[in-house]
Write a protein that holds these residues in place. Sequence first.
Motif, mmCIF file in Angstrom:
data_model
loop_
_atom_site.group_PDB
_atom_site.id
_atom_site.type_symbol
_atom_site.label_atom_id
_atom_site.label_comp_id
_atom_site.label_asym_id
_atom_site.label_seq_id
_atom_site.Cartn_x
_atom_site.Cartn_y
_atom_site.Cartn_z
ATOM 1 N N GLY A 14 0.856 -1.127 0.009
ATOM 2 C CA GLY A 14 -0.247 -0.174 0.005
ATOM 3 C C GLY A 14 0.895 1.094 -0.087
ATOM 4 N N PHE A 15 1.949 1.198 0.787
ATOM 5 C CA PHE A 15 2.957 2.273 0.829
ATOM 6 C C PHE A 15 3.355 2.609 -0.637
ATOM 7 N N PHE A 16 3.927 1.494 -1.282
ATOM 8 C CA PHE A 16 4.337 1.716 -2.448
ATOM 9 C C PHE A 16 3.412 2.183 -3.758
ATOM 10 N N ILE A 17 2.246 1.548 -3.509
ATOM 11 C CA ILE A 17 1.120 1.983 -4.464
ATOM 12 C C ILE A 17 0.546 3.392 -4.204
ATOM 13 N N VAL A 18 0.712 3.950 -2.962
ATOM 14 C CA VAL A 18 0.283 5.273 -2.682
ATOM 15 C C VAL A 18 1.372 6.343 -3.376
ATOM 16 N N ARG A 19 2.745 5.880 -3.040
ATOM 17 C CA ARG A 19 3.846 6.666 -3.547
ATOM 18 C C ARG A 19 3.605 6.876 -5.130
ATOM 19 N N ALA A 20 3.374 5.606 -5.765
ATOM 20 C CA ALA A 20 3.361 5.685 -7.253
ATOM 21 C C ALA A 20 2.128 6.552 -7.822
ATOM 22 N N LEU A 21 1.060 6.431 -7.005
ATOM 23 C CA LEU A 21 -0.174 7.394 -7.219
ATOM 24 C C LEU A 21 0.240 8.892 -6.962
ATOM 25 N N MET A 22 1.217 9.093 -6.080
ATOM 26 C CA MET A 22 1.233 10.606 -5.359
ATOM 27 C C MET A 22 2.488 11.240 -6.559
ATOM 28 N N VAL A 26 3.658 15.370 -7.356
ATOM 29 C CA VAL A 26 4.661 15.951 -6.721
ATOM 30 C C VAL A 26 5.690 16.557 -7.526
ATOM 31 N N ILE A 27 6.052 16.107 -8.489
ATOM 32 C CA ILE A 27 7.061 16.701 -9.558
ATOM 33 C C ILE A 27 6.495 17.343 -10.484
ATOM 34 N N ASP A 28 7.267 18.399 -11.057
ATOM 35 C CA ASP A 28 6.728 19.371 -12.062
ATOM 36 C C ASP A 28 7.585 18.878 -13.365
ATOM 37 N N PHE A 29 6.637 18.240 -14.144
ATOM 38 C CA PHE A 29 7.074 17.796 -15.654
ATOM 39 C C PHE A 29 7.675 18.592 -16.387
ATOM 40 N N ALA A 30 7.377 20.012 -16.462
ATOM 41 C CA ALA A 30 8.034 21.243 -17.102
ATOM 42 C C ALA A 30 9.259 21.636 -16.702
ATOM 43 N N ASP A 31 9.723 21.495 -15.210
ATOM 44 C CA ASP A 31 10.729 22.001 -14.726
ATOM 45 C C ASP A 31 11.690 20.672 -14.389
ATOM 46 N N PRO A 32 12.691 20.370 -15.240
ATOM 47 C CA PRO A 32 13.772 19.202 -14.786
ATOM 48 C C PRO A 32 14.278 19.450 -13.440
ATOM 49 N N SER A 33 14.646 20.576 -13.009
ATOM 50 C CA SER A 33 15.242 20.850 -11.982
ATOM 51 C C SER A 33 14.328 20.358 -10.253
ATOM 52 N N SER A 34 13.022 20.287 -10.715
ATOM 53 C CA SER A 34 12.453 19.638 -9.674
ATOM 54 C C SER A 34 12.497 18.193 -9.337
ATOM 55 N N HIS A 51 10.480 5.475 -8.971
ATOM 56 C CA HIS A 51 9.444 6.145 -7.985
ATOM 57 C C HIS A 51 8.051 5.490 -8.171
ATOM 58 N N MET A 52 7.901 5.046 -9.351
ATOM 59 C CA MET A 52 6.457 4.520 -9.572
ATOM 60 C C MET A 52 6.401 2.643 -9.961
ATOM 61 N N GLY A 53 7.701 2.540 -10.458
ATOM 62 C CA GLY A 53 7.879 1.030 -10.651
ATOM 63 C C GLY A 53 7.529 0.124 -9.568
ATOM 64 N N PRO A 54 7.959 0.198 -8.270
ATOM 65 C CA PRO A 54 7.617 -0.577 -7.156
ATOM 66 C C PRO A 54 6.039 -0.449 -6.958
ATOM 67 N N GLY A 55 5.395 0.527 -7.266
ATOM 68 C CA GLY A 55 4.000 0.707 -7.017
ATOM 69 C C GLY A 55 3.256 -0.113 -7.743
ATOM 70 N N VAL A 56 3.733 -0.129 -8.996
ATOM 71 C CA VAL A 56 3.055 -0.993 -10.302
ATOM 72 C C VAL A 56 3.261 -2.472 -10.000
ATOM 73 N N LEU A 57 4.567 -2.917 -9.597
ATOM 74 C CA LEU A 57 4.772 -4.185 -9.172
ATOM 75 C C LEU A 57 3.936 -4.729 -7.922
#
Length: 79
Positions: A14-22, A26-34, A51-57
Amino acid sequence: MKRVLWVAAFVVGGFFIVRALMEPFVIDFADPSSYENDWGGPSLFGVLLVHMGPGVLAAALLVWGVRRVGRKKAEPAER
């Protein structure tokens, strides 16, 4: 013992799934410095994979495990 393992699997999964969903929020796709200093950086693909791979798995394994247990319970007992 199996119940303890199932509860632990659901908590960690559940932790990994919530992390993958969030992560996309959390990140800004347009700003690589984020995300360039995050694990998997500096590329966006690497960050999302790490960050999302473990949640999907975890989601796939939990669905597989629940279906497997449900299938075992539905089978008639052979004597």
